[in-house]
Design a protein around this motif. Structure first.
Motif, PDB file in Angstrom:
ATOM      1  N   GLY A 144       0.781  -1.229   0.000  1.00 30.49           N
ATOM      2  CA  GLY A 144       0.000   0.000   0.000  1.00 30.49           C
ATOM      3  C   GLY A 144       0.813   1.280   0.000  1.00 30.49           C
ATOM      4  N   ALA A 145       2.127   1.192   0.240  1.00 29.58           N
ATOM      5  CA  ALA A 145       2.938   2.395   0.353  1.00 29.58           C
ATOM      6  C   ALA A 145       3.049   3.143  -0.973  1.00 29.58           C
ATOM      7  CB  ALA A 145       4.327   2.040   0.875  1.00 29.58           C
ATOM      8  N   VAL A 146       3.082   2.417  -2.077  1.00 33.11           N
ATOM      9  CA  VAL A 146       3.219   3.070  -3.376  1.00 33.11           C
ATOM     10  C   VAL A 146       1.949   3.838  -3.719  1.00 33.11           C
ATOM     11  CG1 VAL A 146       3.676   2.749  -5.838  1.00 33.11           C
ATOM     12  CG2 VAL A 146       4.877   1.335  -4.159  1.00 33.11           C
ATOM     13  N   LEU A 147       0.800   3.225  -3.484  1.00 26.38           N
ATOM     14  CA  LEU A 147      -0.467   3.896  -3.759  1.00 26.38           C
ATOM     15  C   LEU A 147      -0.602   5.169  -2.924  1.00 26.38           C
ATOM     16  CD1 LEU A 147      -3.251   3.996  -5.123  1.00 26.38           C
ATOM     17  CD2 LEU A 147      -4.120   2.547  -3.276  1.00 26.38           C
ATOM     18  N   ASP A 148      -0.238   5.107  -1.654  1.00 31.14           N
ATOM     19  CA  ASP A 148      -0.339   6.284  -0.788  1.00 31.14           C
ATOM     20  C   ASP A 148       0.528   7.427  -1.319  1.00 31.14           C
ATOM     21  OD1 ASP A 148      -2.050   4.896   0.855  1.00 31.14           O
ATOM     22  OD2 ASP A 148      -0.521   4.389   2.351  1.00 31.14           O
ATOM     23  N   HIS A 149       1.749   7.127  -1.679  1.00 27.88           N
ATOM     24  CA  HIS A 149       2.654   8.154  -2.193  1.00 27.88           C
ATOM     25  C   HIS A 149       2.155   8.693  -3.531  1.00 27.88           C
ATOM     26  CE1 HIS A 149       6.236   9.884  -4.121  1.00 27.88           C
ATOM     27  NE2 HIS A 149       6.741  10.026  -2.912  1.00 27.88           N
ATOM     28  N   TRP A 150       1.713   7.802  -4.379  1.00 28.32           N
ATOM     29  CA  TRP A 150       1.228   8.151  -5.730  1.00 28.32           C
ATOM     30  C   TRP A 150       0.059   9.128  -5.653  1.00 28.32           C
ATOM     31  CZ3 TRP A 150      -3.338   6.411  -8.375  1.00 28.32           C
ATOM     32  CH2 TRP A 150      -3.293   6.467  -9.777  1.00 28.32           C
ATOM     33  N   LYS A 151      -0.886   8.875  -4.766  1.00 29.94           N
ATOM     34  CA  LYS A 151      -2.045   9.761  -4.629  1.00 29.94           C
ATOM     35  C   LYS A 151      -1.648  11.119  -4.042  1.00 29.94           C
ATOM     36  CE  LYS A 151      -4.767   6.996  -2.271  1.00 29.94           C
ATOM     37  NZ  LYS A 151      -6.007   6.495  -1.616  1.00 29.94           N
ATOM     38  N   ALA A 152      -0.624  11.140  -3.197  1.00 28.14           N
ATOM     39  CA  ALA A 152      -0.222  12.381  -2.537  1.00 28.14           C
ATOM     40  C   ALA A 152       0.725  13.223  -3.389  1.00 28.14           C
ATOM     41  CB  ALA A 152       0.448  12.052  -1.202  1.00 28.14           C
ATOM     42  N   HIS A 153       1.215  12.671  -4.509  1.00 30.41           N
ATOM     43  CA  HIS A 153       2.211  13.377  -5.323  1.00 30.41           C
ATOM     44  C   HIS A 153       1.793  13.442  -6.790  1.00 30.41           C
ATOM     45  CE1 HIS A 153       4.507  12.344  -1.705  1.00 30.41           C
ATOM     46  NE2 HIS A 153       5.261  13.389  -1.995  1.00 30.41           N
ATOM     47  N   ASP A 154       0.528  13.812  -7.014  1.00 32.37           N
ATOM     48  CA  ASP A 154       0.023  14.021  -8.373  1.00 32.37           C
ATOM     49  C   ASP A 154       0.270  12.821  -9.270  1.00 32.37           C
ATOM     50  OD1 ASP A 154      -1.269  15.454 -10.420  1.00 32.37           O
ATOM     51  OD2 ASP A 154       0.644  16.236 -11.177  1.00 32.37           O
ATOM     52  N   TYR A 155      -0.036  11.633  -8.765  1.00 35.03           N
ATOM     53  CA  TYR A 155       0.064  10.388  -9.526  1.00 35.03           C
ATOM     54  C   TYR A 155       1.491  10.089  -9.975  1.00 35.03           C
ATOM     55  CZ  TYR A 155      -4.947  11.277  -9.650  1.00 35.03           C
ATOM     56  OH  TYR A 155      -6.243  11.559  -9.308  1.00 35.03           O
ATOM     57  N   ARG A 156       2.432  10.356  -9.117  1.00 36.26           N
ATOM     58  CA  ARG A 156       3.817   9.999  -9.387  1.00 36.26           C
ATOM     59  C   ARG A 156       4.320   9.111  -8.252  1.00 36.26           C
ATOM     60  NH1 ARG A 156       8.904  14.034 -10.911  1.00 36.26           N
ATOM     61  NH2 ARG A 156      10.148  12.410 -11.947  1.00 36.26           N
ATOM     62  N   ALA A 157       4.729   7.898  -8.614  1.00 42.05           N
ATOM     63  CA  ALA A 157       5.192   6.950  -7.604  1.00 42.05           C
ATOM     64  C   ALA A 157       6.613   7.278  -7.164  1.00 42.05           C
ATOM     65  CB  ALA A 157       5.134   5.528  -8.156  1.00 42.05           C
ATOM     66  N   GLN A 158       6.974   6.791  -5.987  1.00 41.75           N
ATOM     67  CA  GLN A 158       8.324   7.014  -5.471  1.00 41.75           C
ATOM     68  C   GLN A 158       9.340   6.030  -6.042  1.00 41.75           C
ATOM     69  OE1 GLN A 158       5.884   5.313  -4.045  1.00 41.75           O
ATOM     70  NE2 GLN A 158       6.343   4.707  -1.938  1.00 41.75           N
ATOM     71  N   VAL A 159       8.868   5.021  -6.763  1.00 39.85           N
ATOM     72  CA  VAL A 159       9.748   4.069  -7.444  1.00 39.85           C
ATOM     73  C   VAL A 159       9.306   3.962  -8.895  1.00 39.85           C
ATOM     74  CG1 VAL A 159      10.353   2.767  -5.375  1.00 39.85           C
ATOM     75  CG2 VAL A 159       8.313   2.130  -6.658  1.00 39.85           C
ATOM     76  N   HIS A 160      10.228   3.597  -9.784  1.00 32.70           N
ATOM     77  CA  HIS A 160       9.977   3.669 -11.222  1.00 32.70           C
ATOM     78  C   HIS A 160       9.537   2.306 -11.773  1.00 32.70           C
ATOM     79  CE1 HIS A 160      10.234   4.919 -15.332  1.00 32.70           C
ATOM     80  NE2 HIS A 160      10.819   6.074 -15.028  1.00 32.70           N
ATOM     81  N   PRO A 161       8.366   2.237 -12.422  1.00 34.00           N
ATOM     82  CA  PRO A 161       7.888   0.940 -12.923  1.00 34.00           C
ATOM     83  C   PRO A 161       8.729   0.361 -14.055  1.00 34.00           C
ATOM     84  CG  PRO A 161       6.463   2.711 -13.692  1.00 34.00           C
ATOM     85  CD  PRO A 161       7.387   3.313 -12.675  1.00 34.00           C
ATOM     86  N   ALA A 162       9.560   1.184 -14.713  1.00 32.56           N
ATOM     87  CA  ALA A 162      10.421   0.662 -15.777  1.00 32.56           C
ATOM     88  C   ALA A 162      11.538  -0.220 -15.235  1.00 32.56           C
ATOM     89  CB  ALA A 162      11.015   1.805 -16.594  1.00 32.56           C
ATOM     90  N   THR A 163      11.689  -0.278 -13.900  1.00 31.81           N
ATOM     91  CA  THR A 163      12.719  -1.129 -13.298  1.00 31.81           C
ATOM     92  C   THR A 163      12.138  -2.403 -12.689  1.00 31.81           C
ATOM     93  OG1 THR A 163      12.596  -0.152 -11.075  1.00 31.81           O
ATOM     94  CG2 THR A 163      14.006   0.958 -12.691  1.00 31.81           C
ATOM     95  N   LEU A 164      10.864  -2.684 -12.887  1.00 29.98           N
ATOM     96  CA  LEU A 164      10.223  -3.794 -12.182  1.00 29.98           C
ATOM     97  C   LEU A 164      10.891  -5.140 -12.448  1.00 29.98           C
ATOM     98  CD1 LEU A 164       6.398  -3.037 -12.401  1.00 29.98           C
ATOM     99  CD2 LEU A 164       7.718  -3.470 -10.307  1.00 29.98           C
ATOM    100  N   PHE A 165      11.050  -5.888 -11.378  1.00 29.71           N
ATOM    101  CA  PHE A 165      11.518  -7.270 -11.377  1.00 29.71           C
ATOM    102  C   PHE A 165      10.535  -8.003 -10.490  1.00 29.71           C
ATOM    103  CE2 PHE A 165      13.854 -10.797  -9.551  1.00 29.71           C
ATOM    104  CZ  PHE A 165      14.709 -11.235 -10.557  1.00 29.71           C
ATOM    105  N   MET A 166       9.959  -9.113 -10.951  1.00 32.62           N
ATOM    106  CA  MET A 166       8.873  -9.715 -10.179  1.00 32.62           C
ATOM    107  C   MET A 166       8.767 -11.216 -10.405  1.00 32.62           C
ATOM    108  SD  MET A 166       6.255  -7.866 -12.738  1.00 32.62           S
ATOM    109  CE  MET A 166       7.610  -7.264 -13.760  1.00 32.62           C
ATOM    110  N   ARG A 167       8.115 -11.867  -9.488  1.00 29.18           N
ATOM    111  CA  ARG A 167       7.805 -13.288  -9.667  1.00 29.18           C
ATOM    112  C   ARG A 167       6.844 -13.441 -10.841  1.00 29.18           C
ATOM    113  NH1 ARG A 167       7.579 -16.757  -4.323  1.00 29.18           N
ATOM    114  NH2 ARG A 167       6.199 -17.930  -5.689  1.00 29.18           N
ATOM    115  N   ARG A 168       7.154 -14.399 -11.705  1.00 28.02           N
ATOM    116  CA  ARG A 168       6.298 -14.587 -12.885  1.00 28.02           C
ATOM    117  C   ARG A 168       4.913 -15.082 -12.491  1.00 28.02           C
ATOM    118  NH1 ARG A 168       5.693 -18.878 -17.044  1.00 28.02           N
ATOM    119  NH2 ARG A 168       7.269 -20.080 -15.937  1.00 28.02           N
ATOM    120  N   ASP A 169       4.817 -15.933 -11.471  1.00 24.09           N
ATOM    121  CA  ASP A 169       3.498 -16.444 -11.102  1.00 24.09           C
ATOM    122  C   ASP A 169       2.587 -15.324 -10.610  1.00 24.09           C
ATOM    123  OD1 ASP A 169       4.984 -16.160  -8.760  1.00 24.09           O
ATOM    124  OD2 ASP A 169       4.693 -18.222  -8.072  1.00 24.09           O
TER     125      ASP A 169
END
Length: 252
Positions: A144-169
């Motif tokens: 929930g931390a990303v959503l909170d920051h995103w809403k408080a900063h004009d829809y800008r997240a504190q981390v960049h989605p172009a760097t995402l690394f994630m579990r495939r499942d």
């Protein structure tokens, strides 16, 4: 047999010229023993513009499909992904040395963490770089931390989605990237954070190329009506996932 990290890249004709730089950045990666990367490149469209730039490397899997923008291209490319983990790499961007290893180590070494991001530097046409002033401290990103920051900063997240690394499942469980004309990766980032903790690496992991032909540099990307619609559906999805009773990602 090696375990795999799948690097997935959507590309359209104008951006194909930068694929060799992306490939060189992959060659500079050094994964832990027993791990290897594969590169899934999916063209958004079926022209002849991209193939000449695709490396002749058995680790590279190239495919084409009808045009539908980056979200569809990446999601179709998942059909050829064999890795337990997926790393996003836009065609015009470059990983920094050690980026894949840092992402993988973060997930393997932190139970309950299923996705990772890292610091980004904008890579400007003159070769200079520019950082971001809202990076969080290195470590766990709570649900929930990303959503909170995103809403408080004009829809800008504190981390960049172009760097995402994630579990495939988990990526598959969330349906891949959102079917939006832009911000599809932001939508995925917020969905991931709605159901699982993440990790931020303070060391730079990506050079984000700025150039006139990139999609985010076009006038349509900042059209106010479309932007409001994108943000509304991204927020709604993340909020529903966060509050969905009985649906939690099993890290087992």
């Amino acid at each position: 047999m090696f375990k795999l990290v799948t690097v997935i890249t959507a590309v359209h004709g104008p951006g194909a010229q930068y694929l060799p730089d992306a490939y060189e950045s992959l060659l500079a990666q050094d994964l832990p023993d027993g791990w290897e990367w594969e590169w899934v490149i999916q063209q958004d469209g079926e022209t002849e513009e991209v193939l000449p730039y695709v490396p002749d490397d058995p680790r590279v899997k190239f495919g084409q499909g009808r045009a539908g923008r980056a979200a569809m291209a990446r999601t179709v490319g998942l059909s050829r992904a064999q890795g337990d983990y997926v790393k996003v790499l836009d065609a015009d961007d470059m990983l920094t040395p050690g980026s894949l290893a840092r992402d993988l180590t973060a997930l393997l070494g932190n139970p309950g963490v299923s996705w990772a991001t890292s610091r980004v530097l904008d890579y400007l046409p003159d070769g200079s770089t520019l950082g971001f002033d809202q990076d969080p401290p290195e470590g766990v990103i709570d649900r929930g931390a990303v959503l909170d920051h995103w809403k408080a900063h004009d829809y800008r997240a504190q981390v960049h989605p172009a760097t995402l690394f994630m579990r495939r499942d988990l990526l598959m469980a969330l349906g891949g990237w959102m079917a939006l004309p832009a911000s599809e990766d932001t939508g995925l980032l917020l969905a991931l954070n709605a159901v699982s903790r993440g990790w931020f690496t303070a060391e730079t992991g990506l050079l984000y190329r700025k150039w006139p032909g990139q999609v985010t540099n076009q006038a349509a990307h900042v059209n106010q009506g479309e932007r409001e619609a994108r943000m509304a559906v991204i927020e709604a999805r993340a909020s529903v996932l966060a509050n969905l009773e009985g649906w939690r990602f099993n890290m087992g």
